[in-house]
Motif scaffolding. Sequence first.
Motif, PDB file in Angstrom:
ATOM      1  N   ASP A 147     -79.750   0.941  43.978  1.00 41.92           N
ATOM      2  CA  ASP A 147     -79.353  -0.282  44.023  1.00 41.92           C
ATOM      3  C   ASP A 147     -77.635  -0.184  43.969  1.00 41.92           C
ATOM      4  O   ASP A 147     -77.443   0.702  42.853  1.00 41.92           O
ATOM      5  CB  ASP A 147     -79.703  -1.178  42.740  1.00 41.92           C
ATOM      6  N   GLU A 176     -78.358 -10.118  48.303  1.00 39.27           N
ATOM      7  CA  GLU A 176     -78.618  -8.471  48.642  1.00 39.27           C
ATOM      8  C   GLU A 176     -78.991  -8.536  49.887  1.00 39.27           C
ATOM      9  O   GLU A 176     -79.799  -9.232  50.750  1.00 39.27           O
ATOM     10  CB  GLU A 176     -79.630  -8.029  47.618  1.00 39.27           C
ATOM     11  N   HIS A 193     -76.204  -5.092  47.210  1.00 35.78           N
ATOM     12  CA  HIS A 193     -76.088  -6.380  46.233  1.00 35.78           C
ATOM     13  C   HIS A 193     -74.385  -6.716  46.609  1.00 35.78           C
ATOM     14  O   HIS A 193     -73.717  -5.962  46.252  1.00 35.78           O
ATOM     15  CB  HIS A 193     -76.450  -6.121  44.934  1.00 35.78           C
TER      16      HIS A 193
END
Length: 363
Positions: free
Chosen positions: A128, A167, A184
């Motif tokens: 992420d 995202e 994101h």
Amino acid sequence: MPLSTLDPSAYEVVRLASRADLSADRAADLQAAGERVDSWRDVLLVAAHHRVLPLLYAHLQPWAPQNVQDELHSYVRRRAMSVLFLNAEMARIARSFDGAGVRFLTFKGPALAEAYGGTARRPFVDNDLLIDPADFDVAARLLGELGFQTRPRSPFQRAGYLRVNGEYTFGRTAGPLISTVDLHTRLVPVGYPYHGPFDALYRRSRMLHLAGETVPTFAWDDLYLALAVNALKDQWNRLRLATDLAETARFVPDWAALEERARQTRCLRALHMAVLVSTDAVGAEYPARVMAAARADARAAQLADRVLRRLPLAHAEPVMEGRDRIRFTLLAPDGVRGQLQYLAYVGLRRVVEPLVSVEGDTA
């Protein structure tokens, strides 16, 4: 066998195993719970749902049945190979982004593995990255140059999808290994209270060492707050959310500063819920003043109690549906403004998602 009819002892074993390290008392309670288990297959199913199989493996030895140990060992080995690959991928991305002057923060996976004491106890399945929204097009191009692909959308569809979800997912395969990147532009979708301005998060960031590279990641207090709101977004549907918070809490340097940041970003109730659930579910420890403030928040206590009653059944009903989900989430924001923001988000999704969805998207 339907998940709702699993051995009732299974959840207690999984809950007690859901910490990176166990006190002597907790370890004894875990062994006693294990001796009451009728079906270890049920234990594995519940642990898989709550995503704590590595912790189960770490803490069940040597008294668990050998076939259970063998199955968990095989799982942990597979996850270890995947994590090594993902770390190498993160290093590649970091070099590419740094070369192009794209600032980014990694969060969740690698940062949480550090809180657990290593990836053996907290593996992850993707990377992420949070970026400045203004850098999205450049970042997407760089990922494409590294071999990552994403579902094709028109510029209108992509802008609408980012507006709703905050995202975009990219992926590539290398033989049997899969590398997924969630890119994101905000920490949570627009309907949730904490948006974490990128510049402020970046200024407070710390450095993380992995695969021969140094990459920026969230400060511990920013990570805790992001996890608290993410748990709310995910409806607290698995124990690992509580474990992530419990392990991260050990590194928060200044709880007063964190509470003030939560107050400013209108997610103090989400913070209070995180404190209450992680304490009661997995034995997290907080300063007495922090606990007192959380317990004094009557609505947070009400929501936390609902979460704690639901967690033992989450393997059978992982998602709240329809009105229950809306009602639960509406009670969590700080004040009327946050509630209106969430209602606007629900309406926005209903209008925009049919326009931006492409084949392969899931609800």
